[in-house]
Write a protein that holds these residues in place. Structure first.
Motif, mmCIF file in Angstrom:
data_model
loop_
_atom_site.group_PDB
_atom_site.id
_atom_site.type_symbol
_atom_site.label_atom_id
_atom_site.label_comp_id
_atom_site.label_asym_id
_atom_site.label_seq_id
_atom_site.Cartn_x
_atom_site.Cartn_y
_atom_site.Cartn_z
ATOM 1 N N GLU A 3 0.800 -1.221 0.000
ATOM 2 C CA GLU A 3 0.000 0.000 0.000
ATOM 3 C C GLU A 3 0.839 1.281 0.000
ATOM 4 O O GLU A 3 0.469 2.252 -0.655
ATOM 5 N N SER A 34 -11.069 2.156 3.347
ATOM 6 C CA SER A 34 -9.725 2.148 2.764
ATOM 7 C C SER A 34 -8.720 2.463 3.861
ATOM 8 O O SER A 34 -9.087 2.854 4.959
ATOM 9 N N ASP A 35 -7.443 2.316 3.508
ATOM 10 C CA ASP A 35 -6.389 2.708 4.438
ATOM 11 C C ASP A 35 -5.938 4.143 4.195
ATOM 12 O O ASP A 35 -5.416 4.792 5.095
ATOM 13 N N THR A 84 -6.911 -0.395 -1.117
ATOM 14 C CA THR A 84 -6.444 0.249 0.109
ATOM 15 C C THR A 84 -6.294 1.759 -0.040
ATOM 16 O O THR A 84 -6.147 2.464 0.951
ATOM 17 N N VAL A 85 -6.344 2.249 -1.287
ATOM 18 C CA VAL A 85 -6.237 3.687 -1.545
ATOM 19 C C VAL A 85 -7.428 4.134 -2.398
ATOM 20 O O VAL A 85 -7.656 3.599 -3.481
#
Length: 114
Positions: A3, A34-35, A84-85
């Motif tokens: 990520e 999401s992260d 994740t983004v």
């Protein structure tokens, strides 16, 4: 692709195409969506669309990564979901109106070295 690498690759592509006010927000503690949120501003509707198109093209060709989904192609806010983004590409007016930085002010800002 990890990520952190994904985030930096996305930011570098946006930067190379003259996206403005590129900001990354670490959202892991606040949401399961999401992260990271990666936000940027385009100078016109054409620029916003070109940024989204270039991001898809370069990520596919350089890294073999496709977005899970793309929303808002006909608006001033295009969202590309890279798992994740989440990448948010705004017109200035939409970015100011929705003000995601304020909504996610408890989230950590991430330094980008693009």
């Amino acid at each position: 692709m990890q990520e952190a690498q994904l985030l930096k690759a996305l930011a570098a592509i946006l930067d190379s195409k003259k996206a403005q006010e590129i900001t990354a927000i670490h959202t892991t503690e606040q949401t399961i969506l999401s992260d990271y949120f990666l936000l940027c501003t385009g100078t016109s509707s054409t620029h916003v669309k070109a940024l989204a198109d270039e991001l898809e093209f370069e990520m596919k060709n350089r890294h073999g990564v496709l977005p899970r989904g793309v929303e808002g192609r006909a608006t001033g806010w295009i969202l590309l979901d890279y798992g994740t983004v989440l990448v948010h590409i705004f017109l200035k007016e939409q970015r100011e109106y929705y003000n995601l930085e304020r909504l996610w002010e408890d989230s950590e800002r991430v330094m980008l070295n693009s």
